[in-house]
Design an enzyme around this catalytic site. Structure first.
Site, mmCIF file in Angstrom:
data_model
loop_
_atom_site.group_PDB
_atom_site.id
_atom_site.type_symbol
_atom_site.label_atom_id
_atom_site.label_comp_id
_atom_site.label_asym_id
_atom_site.label_seq_id
_atom_site.Cartn_x
_atom_site.Cartn_y
_atom_site.Cartn_z
ATOM 1 N N THR A 127 32.570 11.572 -4.670
ATOM 2 C CA THR A 127 32.776 12.495 -3.371
ATOM 3 C C THR A 127 33.466 13.722 -3.710
ATOM 4 O O THR A 127 34.308 13.860 -4.595
ATOM 5 C CB THR A 127 33.292 11.708 -2.325
ATOM 6 O OG1 THR A 127 34.005 12.474 -1.329
ATOM 7 C CG2 THR A 127 34.570 11.021 -2.700
ATOM 8 N N GLU A 129 35.738 14.772 -1.996
ATOM 9 C CA GLU A 129 37.081 14.526 -1.547
ATOM 10 C C GLU A 129 38.051 14.376 -2.977
ATOM 11 O O GLU A 129 39.131 14.473 -2.823
ATOM 12 C CB GLU A 129 37.247 13.158 -0.556
ATOM 13 C CG GLU A 129 36.953 13.269 0.757
ATOM 14 C CD GLU A 129 37.869 14.398 1.278
ATOM 15 O OE1 GLU A 129 39.072 14.254 1.172
ATOM 16 O OE2 GLU A 129 37.513 15.202 2.086
ATOM 17 N N TYR A 151 41.750 7.513 0.487
ATOM 18 C CA TYR A 151 40.357 7.182 0.217
ATOM 19 C C TYR A 151 40.012 7.903 -1.106
ATOM 20 O O TYR A 151 39.399 7.109 -1.893
ATOM 21 C CB TYR A 151 39.524 7.860 1.343
ATOM 22 C CG TYR A 151 37.940 8.209 1.191
ATOM 23 C CD1 TYR A 151 36.972 7.006 0.972
ATOM 24 C CD2 TYR A 151 37.641 9.477 0.785
ATOM 25 C CE1 TYR A 151 35.814 7.232 0.765
ATOM 26 C CE2 TYR A 151 36.210 9.588 0.533
ATOM 27 C CZ TYR A 151 35.417 8.489 0.639
ATOM 28 O OH TYR A 151 34.017 8.553 0.326
ATOM 29 N N LYS A 155 38.406 6.559 -4.489
ATOM 30 C CA LYS A 155 37.232 7.153 -5.287
ATOM 31 C C LYS A 155 37.441 7.537 -6.419
ATOM 32 O O LYS A 155 36.539 7.590 -7.245
ATOM 33 C CB LYS A 155 36.523 8.009 -4.387
ATOM 34 C CG LYS A 155 35.721 7.683 -3.129
ATOM 35 C CD LYS A 155 34.524 7.062 -3.407
ATOM 36 C CE LYS A 155 33.681 6.524 -2.209
ATOM 37 N NZ LYS A 155 32.256 5.890 -2.547
HETATM 38 P P1 GDR Z 1 35.107 13.956 5.563
HETATM 39 O O1 GDR Z 1 34.279 13.851 7.123
HETATM 40 O O2 GDR Z 1 36.663 13.545 5.978
HETATM 41 O O3 GDR Z 1 35.066 15.402 5.416
HETATM 42 O O4 GDR Z 1 34.679 12.893 4.780
HETATM 43 P P2 GDR Z 1 34.525 14.370 8.417
HETATM 44 O O5 GDR Z 1 33.465 14.395 9.437
HETATM 45 O O6 GDR Z 1 35.593 12.875 9.106
HETATM 46 O O7 GDR Z 1 35.549 15.432 8.690
HETATM 47 C C1 GDR Z 1 35.073 16.485 8.270
HETATM 48 C C2 GDR Z 1 36.299 17.553 8.536
HETATM 49 O O8 GDR Z 1 36.318 17.676 10.280
HETATM 50 C C3 GDR Z 1 37.803 17.762 10.577
HETATM 51 N N1 GDR Z 1 37.850 17.319 11.996
HETATM 52 C C4 GDR Z 1 37.675 15.981 12.361
HETATM 53 N N2 GDR Z 1 37.199 15.086 11.701
HETATM 54 C C5 GDR Z 1 36.804 14.119 12.462
HETATM 55 N N3 GDR Z 1 36.260 12.945 11.893
HETATM 56 N N4 GDR Z 1 37.024 13.786 13.717
HETATM 57 C C6 GDR Z 1 37.771 14.981 14.571
HETATM 58 O O9 GDR Z 1 37.968 15.062 15.579
HETATM 59 C C7 GDR Z 1 38.130 16.090 13.508
HETATM 60 N N5 GDR Z 1 38.242 17.355 14.111
HETATM 61 C C8 GDR Z 1 38.312 18.161 12.779
HETATM 62 C C9 GDR Z 1 38.565 16.966 9.205
HETATM 63 O O10 GDR Z 1 39.844 17.325 9.437
HETATM 64 C C10 GDR Z 1 37.830 17.259 8.336
HETATM 65 O O11 GDR Z 1 38.345 18.588 7.796
HETATM 66 C C11 GDR Z 1 33.158 12.727 4.737
HETATM 67 C C12 GDR Z 1 32.938 11.206 4.572
HETATM 68 O O12 GDR Z 1 31.645 10.897 4.803
HETATM 69 C C13 GDR Z 1 33.558 10.796 3.250
HETATM 70 O O13 GDR Z 1 33.114 9.161 3.132
HETATM 71 C C14 GDR Z 1 32.914 11.346 2.290
HETATM 72 O O14 GDR Z 1 33.341 11.170 0.872
HETATM 73 C C15 GDR Z 1 33.130 12.913 2.488
HETATM 74 O O15 GDR Z 1 32.694 13.142 3.938
HETATM 75 C C16 GDR Z 1 32.432 13.970 1.556
#
Ligand code: GDR
Length: 339
Positions: A127, A129, A151, A155
């Site tokens: 990933t 990440e 996480y 990974k």
């Molecule tokens: P991520 O995905 O953490 O990048 O991991 P996510 O969609 O959860 O977050 C992306 C970005 O959005 C910001 N964010 C929020 N995120 C969520 N979930 N909910 C919210 O309300 C929100 N507001 C802002 C987060 O801070 C972040 O910056 C995904 C997963 O699929 C992992 O398993 C994978 O490895 C990576 O993508 C690549």
């Protein structure tokens, strides 16, 4: 004369990527075995529509004996390890379960392969990440890793052990360092789907129990009729999961095991993604979004943007779906689903 079908063993088959990969492999006439957790009421998740075309085996990435038993018996040509606790924010709440499923789960697969199925080709879901709190943009296969959450640390274990097992035991273990990839099958725990479900709910004027459940089991629209988000400044490189499973398959068809960044090369902020999604429905995101610190992470990663030139050169892969098309696909699918 018909040749013997190729055989694949997929962990995490009920998830978004598992389902698109299963569809792709079925088109290619693979015989598919999917690892499913035993449950009194089995949930086939995103592969419910394919369940009669998949051989499910019940087991768990936590149980090395069961993994070895299945791999010895099936002798799959290809193993796709997509199973994990995959939610970043959740990993601060469940760090040990995350380390076990996401990190040690992969290691248990490698060990089983080494012991009972050394000819199998293994794909490990790495990933973006792994790059974590990085200052280097864009990131490629040589960019140093700097994991910033439990996480990503799990990974990293899986990623480094993939490389170590590849070299030490001459096993075919490849990794795909995938950047964010989304689709209408994405869980609402992730920001794009949370947003597309909220936009669809607002567009259709849904109220009460008709509002779908989102992240953390809460309705995607709160009691005040607002969508609650965390950090809007975070930058991600979002692609379409359907495009990315083609890369995953190509990685295992390549002549030698290797590591590949899979991305679109284009970054957007969460705010831009949100604005684009509301626009599809003719709404202005500023009228509907509030910040809730529950969704702000202790450490933010990125800006994450991938340089996929190695995959393009060696695998002939490149993304087909643009950010705009992806957002539109997700919002329209949720409007249709909830109508
Ligand atoms: P991520 O995905 O953490 O990048 O991991 P996510 O969609 O959860 O977050 C992306 C970005 O959005 C910001 N964010 C929020 N995120 C969520 N979930 N909910 C919210 O309300 C929100 N507001 C802002 C987060 O801070 C972040 O910056 C995904 C997963 O699929 C992992 O398993 C994978 O490895 C990576 O993508 C690549």
């Amino acid at each position: 004369m018909s040749s013997k079908p190729k055989t694949a063993f997929i962990t995490g088959i009920t998830g978004q990527d598992g389902s698109y990969l299963a569809e792709l492999l079925l088109e290619k006439n693979y015989r598919i075995y999917g690892l499913l957790r035993r449950n009194s009421n089995p949930s086939y998740g995103n592969v419910a529509h394919l369940r009669h075309h998949i051989d499910f085996v019940f087991g768990d990435l936590a149980d090395p004996a069961c993994l070895s038993m299945y791999l010895a018996k099936i002798q799959p040509g290809e193993i796709y390890n997509l199973g994990a606790q995959s939610h970043v924010q959740e990993s601060w709440l469940q760090p040990l379960a995350t380390a076990d499923q996401t990190g040690l789960g992969a290691l248990r697969i490698y060990e089983s392969v080494r012991n009972v199925a050394p000819k199998a080709r293994v794909y490990q879901a790495s990933t973006s990440e792994l790059f974590g709190e990085t200052k280097i943009v864009p990131q490629n296969e040589n960019t140093p890793f700097n994991p910033a959450n439990p996480y990503a640390a799990a990974k990293a274990l899986a990623h480094f052990d993939a490389r170590i097992y590849r070299k030490s035991f001459n096993l075919f273990i490849s990794t795909g360092i995938l950047f964010n990839h989304e689709s209408p099958r994405r869980s609402p725990d992730f920001v794009t789907r949370k947003v597309s479900l909220a936009v669809a709910s607002l567009k259709l004027g849904l109220k009460g129990n008709r509002i779908p459940t989102g992240q953390g089991g809460r309705p995607v629209i709160n009691a005040d009729g607002k969508l609650e988000l965390g950090n809007l400044e975070a930058q991600r490189d979002w692609g379409f999961a359907g495009d990315y499973v083609e890369a995953i398959w190509k990685i295992l068809q390549h002549e030698a095991p290797d590591d590949f960044v899979i991305a679109t090369g284009v970054a957007h902020t969460v705010e831009e993604m949100c604005a684009a999604a509301f626009e599809v429905a003719g709404l202005n995101w500023r009228d509907h979004v509030v910040i809730n610190s529950d969704w702000v992470r202790p450490i933010e990663t990125g800006p994450l943007v991938g340089d996929y030139s190695k995959a393009k050169k060696l695998l002939g892969w490149q993304p087909k779906t643009t950010f705009k098309e992806l957002v539109e696909m997700m919002v329209r699918a949720d409007i249709a689903r909830l109508s």
